[in-house]
Design a protein around this motif. Structure first.
Motif, PDB file in Angstrom:
ATOM      1  N   UNK A   2       8.856  87.587  46.287  1.00 57.92           N
ATOM      2  CA  UNK A   2      10.214  88.086  45.840  1.00 57.92           C
ATOM      3  C   UNK A   2      11.116  86.929  46.246  1.00 57.92           C
ATOM      4  N   UNK A   3      12.328  86.649  45.594  1.00 54.46           N
ATOM      5  CA  UNK A   3      13.302  85.892  45.772  1.00 54.46           C
ATOM      6  C   UNK A   3      14.290  86.002  46.862  1.00 54.46           C
ATOM      7  N   UNK A   4      14.626  87.194  46.965  1.00 56.09           N
ATOM      8  CA  UNK A   4      15.561  87.595  47.891  1.00 56.09           C
ATOM      9  C   UNK A   4      14.835  88.873  48.863  1.00 56.09           C
ATOM     10  N   UNK A   5      15.268  88.899  49.963  1.00 56.10           N
ATOM     11  CA  UNK A   5      15.223  90.131  50.817  1.00 56.10           C
ATOM     12  C   UNK A   5      16.118  90.494  51.902  1.00 56.10           C
ATOM     13  N   UNK A   6      16.354  91.687  51.845  1.00 59.63           N
ATOM     14  CA  UNK A   6      17.570  92.469  52.438  1.00 59.63           C
ATOM     15  C   UNK A   6      16.811  92.627  53.965  1.00 59.63           C
ATOM     16  N   UNK A  18      30.977  96.478  52.871  1.00 58.05           N
ATOM     17  CA  UNK A  18      29.713  96.452  53.525  1.00 58.05           C
ATOM     18  C   UNK A  18      29.087  95.311  53.516  1.00 58.05           C
ATOM     19  N   UNK A  19      28.715  94.504  54.628  1.00 55.07           N
ATOM     20  CA  UNK A  19      28.150  93.308  54.887  1.00 55.07           C
ATOM     21  C   UNK A  19      26.864  93.597  54.730  1.00 55.07           C
ATOM     22  N   UNK A  20      26.088  92.645  53.624  1.00 54.44           N
ATOM     23  CA  UNK A  20      24.640  92.678  53.423  1.00 54.44           C
ATOM     24  C   UNK A  20      23.927  91.448  53.910  1.00 54.44           C
ATOM     25  N   UNK A  21      23.153  91.567  54.770  1.00 51.84           N
ATOM     26  CA  UNK A  21      22.489  90.177  55.334  1.00 51.84           C
ATOM     27  C   UNK A  21      20.850  90.225  54.785  1.00 51.84           C
ATOM     28  N   UNK A  22      20.679  89.017  54.438  1.00 48.97           N
ATOM     29  CA  UNK A  22      19.278  88.881  53.853  1.00 48.97           C
ATOM     30  C   UNK A  22      18.845  87.364  53.911  1.00 48.97           C
ATOM     31  N   UNK A  23      17.602  87.051  53.191  1.00 49.08           N
ATOM     32  CA  UNK A  23      17.100  85.757  53.003  1.00 49.08           C
ATOM     33  C   UNK A  23      16.921  85.402  51.792  1.00 49.08           C
ATOM     34  N   UNK A  24      17.147  84.066  51.329  1.00 51.71           N
ATOM     35  CA  UNK A  24      16.881  83.657  50.063  1.00 51.71           C
ATOM     36  C   UNK A  24      15.364  82.962  50.390  1.00 51.71           C
ATOM     37  N   UNK A  26      12.953  81.816  48.719  1.00 48.89           N
ATOM     38  CA  UNK A  26      12.551  80.244  48.070  1.00 48.89           C
ATOM     39  C   UNK A  26      13.042  79.177  48.640  1.00 48.89           C
ATOM     40  N   UNK A  27      14.411  79.197  49.215  1.00 46.59           N
ATOM     41  CA  UNK A  27      15.028  77.952  49.802  1.00 46.59           C
ATOM     42  C   UNK A  27      14.871  78.180  51.171  1.00 46.59           C
ATOM     43  N   UNK A  28      14.615  79.632  51.875  1.00 44.52           N
ATOM     44  CA  UNK A  28      14.466  79.944  53.389  1.00 44.52           C
ATOM     45  C   UNK A  28      15.816  79.703  54.086  1.00 44.52           C
ATOM     46  N   UNK A  29      16.751  80.471  53.254  1.00 43.93           N
ATOM     47  CA  UNK A  29      18.145  80.379  54.028  1.00 43.93           C
ATOM     48  C   UNK A  29      18.702  81.820  54.027  1.00 43.93           C
ATOM     49  N   UNK A  30      19.420  81.869  55.109  1.00 38.79           N
ATOM     50  CA  UNK A  30      20.159  83.238  55.138  1.00 38.79           C
ATOM     51  C   UNK A  30      21.110  83.406  54.330  1.00 38.79           C
TER      52      UNK A  30
END
Length: 83
Positions: A2-6, A18-24, A26-30
């Motif tokens: 998966x490319x993004x994770x919530x 609403x603030x949604x926080x997750x991770x990219x 592929x690039x390992x960036x929040x």
């Protein structure tokens, strides 16, 4: 993969966001995005919603029901003061 994770969401009900926080993944960036959410229903097409990558937009659309129902919400903890 998966490319993004919530990870979690945080609601600001008085302001209807609403603030949604997750991770990219592929690039390992929040990432953290602020999305307009009147009446606890995320509106990804509202003019106040930022431009986001298409893959993330699709993920948010797929997870909309879970996000709106509070599945990803952070727990709210009440402070207990001991005297």
């Amino acid at each position: 993969m998966e490319l993004y994770r919530i990870f979690y969401t945080f609601r600001t009900r008085d302001l209807h966001f609403i603030t949604i926080t997750g991770m990219d993944m592929l690039n390992r960036k929040l990432f953290s995005i602020l999305v307009y959410s009147p009446d606890d229903s995320m509106d990804l097409n509202h003019k106040l919603t930022p431009d986001i990558p298409q893959e993330l937009y699709c993920l948010l659309n797929r997870e909309k029901r879970k996000i709106d129902s509070g599945y990803y919400d952070l727990s709210t903890w009440e402070t207990n003061v001991i005297h």
